[in-house]
Design a protein around this motif. Structure first.
Motif, PDB file in Angstrom:
ATOM      1  N   GLY A   1       0.795  -1.224   0.000  1.00 43.80           N
ATOM      2  CA  GLY A   1       0.000   0.000   0.000  1.00 43.80           C
ATOM      3  C   GLY A   1       0.821   1.263   0.000  1.00 43.80           C
ATOM      4  N   LYS A   2       1.778   1.351   0.881  1.00 44.50           N
ATOM      5  CA  LYS A   2       2.432   2.641   1.064  1.00 44.50           C
ATOM      6  C   LYS A   2       3.573   2.830   0.081  1.00 44.50           C
ATOM      7  CE  LYS A   2       5.762   1.021   4.511  1.00 44.50           C
ATOM      8  NZ  LYS A   2       6.266   1.213   5.892  1.00 44.50           N
ATOM      9  N   LEU A   3       3.871   4.070  -0.166  1.00 51.37           N
ATOM     10  CA  LEU A   3       5.030   4.462  -0.965  1.00 51.37           C
ATOM     11  C   LEU A   3       6.173   4.868  -0.045  1.00 51.37           C
ATOM     12  CD1 LEU A   3       3.743   6.742  -3.871  1.00 51.37           C
ATOM     13  CD2 LEU A   3       4.689   4.452  -4.041  1.00 51.37           C
TER      14      LEU A   3
ATOM     15  N   TRP B   1      -1.580   9.380   4.628  1.00 53.80           N
ATOM     16  CA  TRP B   1      -1.195  10.724   5.078  1.00 53.80           C
ATOM     17  C   TRP B   1       0.325  10.791   5.194  1.00 53.80           C
ATOM     18  CZ3 TRP B   1      -4.301  14.840   5.265  1.00 53.80           C
ATOM     19  CH2 TRP B   1      -5.687  14.616   5.300  1.00 53.80           C
ATOM     20  N   TYR B   2       0.895  11.822   4.545  1.00 55.98           N
ATOM     21  CA  TYR B   2       2.335  12.016   4.529  1.00 55.98           C
ATOM     22  C   TYR B   2       2.681  13.367   5.150  1.00 55.98           C
ATOM     23  CZ  TYR B   2       2.883   8.173   1.165  1.00 55.98           C
ATOM     24  OH  TYR B   2       2.895   6.945   0.543  1.00 55.98           O
ATOM     25  N   ARG B   3       3.917  13.450   5.592  1.00 50.82           N
ATOM     26  CA  ARG B   3       4.475  14.712   6.062  1.00 50.82           C
ATOM     27  C   ARG B   3       5.739  15.001   5.270  1.00 50.82           C
ATOM     28  NH1 ARG B   3       6.356  15.148  12.247  1.00 50.82           N
ATOM     29  NH2 ARG B   3       8.088  13.864  11.456  1.00 50.82           N
ATOM     30  N   GLN B   4       5.888  16.259   4.869  1.00 50.15           N
ATOM     31  CA  GLN B   4       7.097  16.690   4.174  1.00 50.15           C
ATOM     32  C   GLN B   4       7.679  17.854   4.957  1.00 50.15           C
ATOM     33  OE1 GLN B   4       6.561  18.066   0.131  1.00 50.15           O
ATOM     34  NE2 GLN B   4       8.700  17.629  -0.393  1.00 50.15           N
TER      35      GLN B   4
ATOM     36  N   ILE C   1       2.887   9.005   7.454  1.00 47.26           N
ATOM     37  CA  ILE C   1       2.427   9.073   8.836  1.00 47.26           C
ATOM     38  C   ILE C   1       1.587   7.848   9.158  1.00 47.26           C
ATOM     39  CG2 ILE C   1       0.978  10.345  10.469  1.00 47.26           C
ATOM     40  CD1 ILE C   1       1.646  12.899   8.864  1.00 47.26           C
ATOM     41  N   ALA C   2       0.574   7.613   8.318  1.00 40.09           N
ATOM     42  CA  ALA C   2      -0.353   6.521   8.602  1.00 40.09           C
ATOM     43  C   ALA C   2      -1.158   6.183   7.366  1.00 40.09           C
ATOM     44  CB  ALA C   2      -1.296   6.912   9.744  1.00 40.09           C
ATOM     45  N   THR C   3      -1.732   4.999   7.415  1.00 38.97           N
ATOM     46  CA  THR C   3      -2.638   4.512   6.388  1.00 38.97           C
ATOM     47  C   THR C   3      -4.025   4.427   6.991  1.00 38.97           C
ATOM     48  OG1 THR C   3      -0.874   3.203   5.391  1.00 38.97           O
ATOM     49  CG2 THR C   3      -3.143   2.615   4.818  1.00 38.97           C
ATOM     50  N   ALA C   4      -5.001   4.990   6.297  1.00 45.65           N
ATOM     51  CA  ALA C   4      -6.368   5.045   6.812  1.00 45.65           C
ATOM     52  C   ALA C   4      -7.297   4.212   5.944  1.00 45.65           C
ATOM     53  CB  ALA C   4      -6.856   6.492   6.857  1.00 45.65           C
ATOM     54  N   ASN C   5      -7.870   3.185   6.535  1.00 46.40           N
ATOM     55  CA  ASN C   5      -8.875   2.364   5.855  1.00 46.40           C
ATOM     56  C   ASN C   5     -10.243   2.676   6.444  1.00 46.40           C
ATOM     57  OD1 ASN C   5      -7.019   1.011   4.234  1.00 46.40           O
ATOM     58  ND2 ASN C   5      -6.631  -0.512   5.806  1.00 46.40           N
ATOM     59  N   GLN C   6     -11.231   2.689   5.619  1.00 46.81           N
ATOM     60  CA  GLN C   6     -12.577   2.970   6.085  1.00 46.81           C
ATOM     61  C   GLN C   6     -13.058   1.837   6.983  1.00 46.81           C
ATOM     62  OE1 GLN C   6     -15.825   1.586   5.092  1.00 46.81           O
ATOM     63  NE2 GLN C   6     -16.895   3.045   6.382  1.00 46.81           N
TER      64      GLN C   6
ATOM     65  N   GLY D   1       7.286   6.017  14.816  1.00 51.70           N
ATOM     66  CA  GLY D   1       7.549   7.414  15.125  1.00 51.70           C
ATOM     67  C   GLY D   1       6.319   8.303  15.120  1.00 51.70           C
ATOM     68  N   PHE D   2       5.198   7.758  14.742  1.00 58.71           N
ATOM     69  CA  PHE D   2       3.943   8.518  14.718  1.00 58.71           C
ATOM     70  C   PHE D   2       2.911   7.804  15.586  1.00 58.71           C
ATOM     71  CE2 PHE D   2       5.162  11.504  11.508  1.00 58.71           C
ATOM     72  CZ  PHE D   2       6.042  10.819  10.702  1.00 58.71           C
ATOM     73  N   VAL D   3       2.191   8.557  16.402  1.00 57.19           N
ATOM     74  CA  VAL D   3       1.232   7.953  17.323  1.00 57.19           C
ATOM     75  C   VAL D   3      -0.134   8.596  17.173  1.00 57.19           C
ATOM     76  CG1 VAL D   3       2.974   7.244  18.994  1.00 57.19           C
ATOM     77  CG2 VAL D   3       1.930   9.522  19.190  1.00 57.19           C
ATOM     78  N   ILE D   4      -1.137   7.818  17.525  1.00 54.79           N
ATOM     79  CA  ILE D   4      -2.515   8.256  17.333  1.00 54.79           C
ATOM     80  C   ILE D   4      -2.847   9.476  18.173  1.00 54.79           C
ATOM     81  CG2 ILE D   4      -3.382   6.646  19.081  1.00 54.79           C
ATOM     82  CD1 ILE D   4      -5.877   6.282  17.321  1.00 54.79           C
TER      83      ILE D   4
END
Lengths: 118, 113
Positions: free
Chosen positions: A104-106, B34-37, B46-51, B60-63
């Motif tokens: 999934g991710k890039l 969701w990405y951060r630049q 940052i994270a992958t969001a599934n419905q 390194g990223f937390v809810i």
């Protein structure tokens, strides 16, 4: 986990010069490969992608890239750059599992800033 | 390919506050990313969001810091909570378009003062 390395942080060329931007990735399995471009003040746009088949892929605006599996490389090329090619270029990898399904991710490389002087 | 509307396009926020970023896609998609630049750096997931399920966060990223909602197949939000200047970045959402590659939103440029 996969990683992507782009060889050059900043490339400066004159118009009509040829371009080659290096990209290497680390992942032992099957991958999908991408090059994205980010023009100043704009969002990411897909230049080209490789999923399978002919390892030489052609994208928009005269860009092409060659996938060399043995070298884990996916270098971007353009025979003659234009001032309008000034942008930041990102190589990205999407790893596939053993069943051929994407994780999934890039994963992105660090980016290469290309400056083309008129 | 899909069109992603992301807003706000930019914001300047006070430290300690929170900002919610919205992404609307013009077609139904399974996964949104969701990405951060950060300034001068590449994109980091940052994270992958599934419905219908909890988002999956990268190392390194937390809810608590980056809560994500995914109420349906066309919409997602990312909240940057209790912001500090180190959170100043561009935040982007993305969708997997299969054979068409990944499409990105125009990004949210966040400055925390």
């Amino acid at each position: 986990a996969q990683s992507v390395s782009q060889h050059n942080h900043h490339v400066i060329l004159s118009e009509a010069a040829s371009l080659e931007l290096g990209c290497n990735y680390s992942y032992g399995g099957t991958v999908n490969l991408f090059w994205y471009v980010q023009y100043p003040g704009q969002h990411l746009q897909l230049l080209l992608k490789y999923f399978s088949g002919d390892p030489l892929v052609k994208g928009i605006k005269g860009f092409e890239a060659e996938f060399i599996k043995s070298k884990f490389s996916f270098n971007l090329r353009k025979p003659s750059v234009q001032w309008s090619d000034t942008a930041e270029y990102f190589c990205a990898v999407n790893a596939l599992n053993a069943g051929g399904t994407s994780y999934g991710k890039l994963t992105f490389g660090q980016g290469t800033i290309l400056t083309v002087h008129p | 390919s899909a069109v992603i509307s992301q807003k706000p396009s930019r914001d300047i926020c006070q430290r300690g506050t929170s900002l919610t970023i919205q992404c609307q896609v013009d077609s139904q998609v399974t996964m949104m990313f969701w990405y951060r630049q950060q300034p001068g750096q590449s994109l980091t997931l940052i994270a992958t969001a599934n419905q219908g399920s909890e988002a999956t966060y990268e190392s390194g990223f937390v809810i608590d810091k980056f809560p994500i909602s995914r109420p349906n197949l066309t919409f997602s939000t990312l909240t940057v909570s209790n912001m500090s200047p180190e959170d100043s970045s561009i935040y982007l959402c993305s969708v997997d378009q299969g054979i068409y590659g990944y499409t990105f939103g125009s990004g949210t440029r966040l400055t925390v003062v």
